[in-house]
Write an enzyme that holds these catalytic residues in place. Structure first.
Site, PDB file in Angstrom:
ATOM      1  N   HIS A   8      40.009  35.575  42.093  1.00  0.00           N
ATOM      2  CA  HIS A   8      39.175  34.849  41.135  1.00  0.00           C
ATOM      3  C   HIS A   8      39.914  33.678  40.485  1.00  0.00           C
ATOM      4  CE1 HIS A   8      36.376  38.591  40.539  1.00  0.00           C
ATOM      5  NE2 HIS A   8      36.253  38.023  41.727  1.00  0.00           N
ATOM      6  N   CYS A  41      41.662  10.823  38.772  1.00  0.00           N
ATOM      7  CA  CYS A  41      40.503   9.930  38.884  1.00  0.00           C
ATOM      8  C   CYS A  41      40.681   8.699  37.994  1.00  0.00           C
ATOM      9  CB  CYS A  41      39.232  10.678  38.489  1.00  0.00           C
ATOM     10  SG  CYS A  41      38.774  12.025  39.596  1.00  0.00           S
ATOM     11  N   ILE A  62      42.696  37.029  36.392  1.00  0.00           N
ATOM     12  CA  ILE A  62      43.019  35.605  36.312  1.00  0.00           C
ATOM     13  C   ILE A  62      44.196  35.355  35.364  1.00  0.00           C
ATOM     14  CG2 ILE A  62      40.647  34.912  36.819  1.00  0.00           C
ATOM     15  CD1 ILE A  62      40.240  34.423  33.830  1.00  0.00           C
ATOM     16  N   ASP A  63      44.847  36.444  34.882  1.00  0.00           N
ATOM     17  CA  ASP A  63      45.903  36.289  33.883  1.00  0.00           C
ATOM     18  C   ASP A  63      47.233  35.841  34.487  1.00  0.00           C
ATOM     19  OD1 ASP A  63      46.711  38.662  35.137  1.00  0.00           O
ATOM     20  OD2 ASP A  63      45.775  39.897  33.589  1.00  0.00           O
ATOM     21  N   THR A  65      39.492  48.736  38.506  1.00  0.00           N
ATOM     22  CA  THR A  65      38.303  47.943  38.835  1.00  0.00           C
ATOM     23  C   THR A  65      37.115  48.878  39.032  1.00  0.00           C
ATOM     24  OG1 THR A  65      37.351  46.408  40.444  1.00  0.00           O
ATOM     25  CG2 THR A  65      38.976  47.974  41.269  1.00  0.00           C
ATOM     26  N   SER A  66      35.928  48.365  38.733  1.00  0.00           N
ATOM     27  CA  SER A  66      34.707  49.164  38.887  1.00  0.00           C
ATOM     28  C   SER A  66      34.071  49.009  40.259  1.00  0.00           C
ATOM     29  CB  SER A  66      33.691  48.768  37.805  1.00  0.00           C
ATOM     30  OG  SER A  66      33.405  47.376  37.886  1.00  0.00           O
ATOM     31  N   CYS A 107      39.983  13.731  34.123  1.00  0.00           N
ATOM     32  CA  CYS A 107      40.976  13.956  35.177  1.00  0.00           C
ATOM     33  C   CYS A 107      41.930  12.769  35.250  1.00  0.00           C
ATOM     34  CB  CYS A 107      40.284  14.153  36.515  1.00  0.00           C
ATOM     35  SG  CYS A 107      41.411  14.254  37.925  1.00  0.00           S
TER      36      CYS A 107
END
Length: 514
Positions: free
Chosen positions: A167, A203, A129-130, A260-261, A200
């Site tokens: 992600h 909104c 997500i970086d 990654t695992s 927000c």
């Protein structure tokens, strides 16, 4: 069966060196490579880990000592059910965001960029997500430039997405009520650090507009990081599925998995789907019916990670390279340059400035191993009207060519259908023949038939005037099959026969009678 290779033992065992060189050669020769990455490729970027003494978990625990949360709980969608766990999540994300802002891309990120520059990368899929791939020029699926603008729900521009963020992206925030997305600013980070979520603005503006016209106010949502947590659907799940289907249809010939695992269910399915297509590369039958023989470098699935994969991957992953991803990618690039130096040749375009300074480099382009790029067509000179062959007015050099519409119905029609310039090709050929024949025609004796014989003889001294008996002039008849006519004659019609007979009359001089 998965073959494990120790990257640190390259200088020792010859079999390991040979196997790693074969993998490097496969990267250099493959044309369609899919890359799947995880958090392991960003460990050398300056982002602190989660579980060390000075990691992000310790920083959060110092702020909230009474809250007991495991590492996975901080990324689970169930944390929004409790206000205390939600505050912990916001504080943790704010610290992670500041660490990412100070990070720099790693050599592994540069390796993925090189694959894209060499036009070998089908697409990159990442769990991170970086957003570090965006900094090196790989446009992510969460980028605003990769989404179509409009009043309807935005969709991804598939051709512009080079890195699919499975992600989400920590550099953006999303409203929990209206799903509006916007960049994460310093104001948002300050609110997250205090454990609160900002309102927000979309909104808020809609609610204030309704109140201004004496209507009921609307509910105002709060902003949260635009990342996908465990047990949470992806907002762009349908678009990502479309991208994956398109990439599988392109039949990639190599799959590289790094850092990654392979524990997340969605990622496991994605890797298995791509591996199945990669292993089928180079197999099948030819049009004549003979079976194809897969080349040694085709259809490889390579897994680069410190820890080995589970037993379920034994028939899917071909090679496991145990070591750092930065070290492996650096070695692959070095081997690639040695094995195929032509892929790295750079052609320089020179521009002459002056005689003193000589030439200077204006542009550098990477030469391709095979083929040349086709020259671009000049669309401004297509379907230009021909010059009038009988026009004595020269063409204006300052007049620029006007672009012609591609559709014939949109082109400007001529005012006259019988124009010599815009007429049919056959008519233009006939006009050209007439003009060529007029140049070869001898018109010096044309006026003899219409001259005054008496006055002409008197002016010439009476040489041509005969007194007494008038003798008939000698008439010479010559038959020709030439198709040349004078200017006074009309052009030959289509129904006229091709060969015609013409009569030429010449009047000779009478002999002097003494």
């Amino acid at each position: 069966m998965t073959i494990s290779l120790q990257l640190d033992a390259v200088s020792g065992e010859s079999s390991t060196r040979r196997a790693l060189s074969d993998i490097s050669l496969a990267v250099a020769k493959s044309k369609k490579i899919v890359v799947v990455t995880g958090a392991g490729i960003s460990c050398s970027c300056g982002i602190p880990d989660f579980r060390s003494s000075d990691g992000l978990y310790s920083l959060v625990k110092q702020r909230y000592p009474d809250i007991v949360l495991k590492g996975r709980d901080l990324f689970d969608a169930s944390l929004f059910r409790d206000s205390a766990s939600t505050s912990v999540f916001y504080t943790f994300i704010s610290q992670l965001k500041r660490s990412i802002d100070a990070a720099t891309p790693a050599p592994t990120h540069r390796f993925i960029q090189t694959l894209d520059t060499k036009q070998k990368l089908v697409r990159s899929y990442t769990q991170n997500i970086d957003g570090l791939e965006e900094r090196i020029g790989l446009r992510g699926s969460s980028s605003q430039q990769a989404k179509s603008s409009g009043k309807k729900k935005s969709k991804l521009k598939v051709k512009e997405v080079r890195n699919v963020q499975l992600h989400g992206d920590i550099h953006r925030v999303r409203c929990t009520f209206c799903s509006a997305e916007m960049p994460c600013t310093e104001e948002h980070l300050q609110a997250f650090e205090s454990g609160k979520a900002p309102n927000c603005p979309e909104c808020t503006s809609r609610s204030e507009a309704r109140v201004a016209r004496s209507a009921r106010a609307l509910k105002i949502g709060t902003l949260r990081p635009a990342i996908v947590l465990y047990d949470e659907p992806h907002p762009l799940g349908d678009d990502i599925g479309t991208i994956q289907t398109m990439d599988i249809a392109r039949k990639p010939d190599m799959l590289i998995i790094m850092g990654t695992s392979l524990k997340v269910h969605g990622l496991k399915k994605l890797v298995k789907d791509f591996a199945k297509v990669v292993h089928a590369t180079g197999t099948g039958t030819t049009p004549s019916g003979t079976p194809k023989v897969q080349k040694s470098w085709q259809g490889k699935v390579v897994f680069v990670n410190k820890t080995p994969p589970g037993s379920e991957w034994s028939d899917i992953i071909d090679y496991h390279v145990a070591g750092e991803t930065d070290a492996w990618t650096t070695k692959v690039l070095e081997d690639w340059k040695k094995m195929r130096p032509s892929d790295w040749e750079i052609q320089q375009t020179l521009d002459h400035t002056d005689e003193a300074n000589g030439f200077k480099v204006m542009k550098e382009t990477v030469t391709k191993a095979k083929g040349k790029a086709a020259p671009k067509r000049n669309l401004n000179v297509e379907n230009m009207p021909l010059e009038d062959p009988f026009s004595s007015r020269p063409a204006s050099p300052s007049k620029k060519p006007v672009s012609v519409p591609s559709s014939p119905s949109k082109r400007r029609q001529s005012t006259s259908h019988y124009s010599d310039v815009e007429s049919s090709p056959r008519k233009r050929r006939d006009i050209a023949k007439i003009a060529d024949g007029m140049d070869r025609l001898d018109m010096s004796d044309r006026c003899i038939l219409f001259a005054d014989a008496t006055n002409a003889a008197k002016n010439a001294g009476g040489d041509n005037l005969v007194m007494g008996e008038l003798q008939p002039p000698k008439v010479k008849v010559r038959r020709t099959s030439s198709s040349v006519v004078s200017k006074e004659c009309k052009p030959r019609s289509r129904n006229t026969a091709k060969s015609r007979v013409e009569v030429w009359v010449e009047i000779g001089k009478r002999p002097n009678i003494s």
